[in-house]
Design a protein around this motif. Sequence first.
Motif, short mmCIF file in Angstrom:
data_model
loop_
_atom_site.label_atom_id
_atom_site.label_comp_id
_atom_site.label_asym_id
_atom_site.label_seq_id
_atom_site.Cartn_x
_atom_site.Cartn_y
_atom_site.Cartn_z
N GLU A 55 -11.25 2.06 5.97
CA GLU A 55 -10.68 2.21 4.71
C GLU A 55 -11.73 3.23 3.91
O GLU A 55 -12.88 2.92 4.12
CB GLU A 55 -10.55 0.98 3.75
CG GLU A 55 -9.63 1.30 2.48
CD GLU A 55 -8.53 2.35 2.68
OE1 GLU A 55 -8.41 3.13 2.21
OE2 GLU A 55 -7.82 1.86 3.69
N HIS A 79 -0.89 1.21 10.11
CA HIS A 79 -1.36 2.49 10.72
C HIS A 79 -2.64 2.42 11.11
O HIS A 79 -2.90 1.49 11.49
CB HIS A 79 -1.35 3.04 9.41
CG HIS A 79 -2.71 2.86 8.29
ND1 HIS A 79 -2.42 1.64 7.52
CD2 HIS A 79 -3.86 3.34 7.96
CE1 HIS A 79 -3.38 1.56 6.71
NE2 HIS A 79 -4.15 2.39 7.14
N HIS A 95 -5.74 3.27 11.21
CA HIS A 95 -6.97 3.02 10.77
C HIS A 95 -7.70 1.72 11.28
O HIS A 95 -6.96 0.65 11.38
CB HIS A 95 -7.17 3.12 9.19
CG HIS A 95 -6.80 4.48 8.77
ND1 HIS A 95 -6.51 4.66 7.37
CD2 HIS A 95 -6.69 5.55 9.37
CE1 HIS A 95 -6.20 5.95 7.17
NE2 HIS A 95 -6.32 6.61 8.35
N HIS A 104 -6.91 -2.00 10.04
CA HIS A 104 -5.67 -2.58 10.06
C HIS A 104 -5.14 -2.66 11.78
O HIS A 104 -4.51 -3.63 11.89
CB HIS A 104 -4.52 -1.25 9.70
CG HIS A 104 -4.86 -1.03 8.08
ND1 HIS A 104 -4.14 -1.69 7.40
CD2 HIS A 104 -5.75 -0.38 7.68
CE1 HIS A 104 -4.71 -1.12 5.94
NE2 HIS A 104 -5.59 -0.47 6.08
N HIS A 118 -1.77 9.18 3.68
CA HIS A 118 -3.08 8.34 3.94
C HIS A 118 -3.39 8.50 5.63
O HIS A 118 -4.15 8.37 6.00
CB HIS A 118 -2.90 7.11 3.37
CG HIS A 118 -3.91 6.38 3.60
ND1 HIS A 118 -5.33 6.50 3.47
CD2 HIS A 118 -4.02 5.04 4.47
CE1 HIS A 118 -6.27 5.44 4.01
NE2 HIS A 118 -5.48 4.66 4.50
N ASP A 136 -1.63 0.68 2.67
CA ASP A 136 -2.69 1.35 1.80
C ASP A 136 -1.80 2.29 0.91
O ASP A 136 -2.51 3.31 0.29
CB ASP A 136 -3.62 2.12 2.65
CG ASP A 136 -4.87 1.08 3.18
OD1 ASP A 136 -4.71 0.09 2.70
OD2 ASP A 136 -5.39 1.72 4.04
ZN LIG Z 1 -5.99 2.91 5.81
#
Ligand SMILES: [Zn+2]
Length: 361
Positions: A2, A94, A96, A99, A198, A217
């Motif tokens: 993040e 997603h 990232h 996650h 994002h 997010d």
């Molecule tokens: Zn994210």
Amino acid sequence: MEKDVSATRPAGLRFPFPQPPGPGEVVAIRDDILWARIPLPYQLDHVNIYFIRDGDGWAVVDTGIQTDDAMAAWEALLRGPLCGERITRVIVTHFHPDHIGLAGWLCARFGAPLLTSLSTYMSCKVVSLARDEGAVTQYFDFYRSHGMSVEVAGIVAIQGNDYLRHVARLPHSYLRLLMSDSLEIGSRSFRVLTCDGHAPEQILLYCEAENLLFAADQVLERITPNISVAAEERDCDPLGHFLRSLRFLRAQLPEDVLILSSHHRPFLGLHQRCKELESHHEERCDRIRRACAIRPHSVAELLPLLFERKLDPHQMSFAFTETLAHVNLLLRRGEIETRPDGNRLVNVPAGSGLAKSGIGS
Ligand SMILES: [Zn+2]
């Protein structure tokens, strides 16, 4: 991963669950929907995960990053409120690391399938496969051309290595979730929505019967999700995609849907929050427009106009690629142009000829 670097005000939003779960605890959002938190080693120190009753077990939405602390937090949940329970499905919003990081670990531990978007699965796989030195040099040169310092360009160009450390190996197969799919979890039916900007094809789950949105997010109560231009997609317009996704959510979902997002608290006030995020970015576009009208600016020179506080090199990398996202939106709208100026690139109002005349260089 993040990467939120800017904050906005949550005025007027409502928070029906103001007290977040502590370590090893869950908060019941509804019958058979539980909220837990997994720690993150960043300034943003947590990610929310959610459990949805799924027959004789629980489907989980997002997993946390692969760190010892995050795995200890999972063990505390599995010894505590989820003692004796099994995870039936692992849904990842997603790619990232905060996650998807522990998705592979959970899938292996519980023999559970992974459900996510094609973009999420493939993005994660590609980072895992692409140890390409040539690409690193190309990324480095790209960021340098926009005025990024050697130190920060070095960090951004090798982000893939950091990613791999924080993401467990994914299972070899997965179930693809696609926009408008209907997903049955236990007694509930969810509509799959995908949003961009994002992260590509970020998965959101909407339960119309209970007016709930697992929003990942895309909309967060206090911070704006990072919107980055990646070096391998240097001409893309993620901010345009993000704003389009916000308009889509406002048009499709009611204002009073309960937003269960990945950071901070659940809240009510979707339309208001979408509008706040839209005007946050429009106002930053305006700063760029005004600065470029005075003299040509490289992305590095525009950055402090958008991010006023002091940033460490890691935050700087996200701030830089987010500044570039605003520049690319204005380029796509035809409001500014990027031109070479010596060995760097600068931005000027479209059709102004400022760079050619060398003003401000
Ligand atoms: Zn994210």
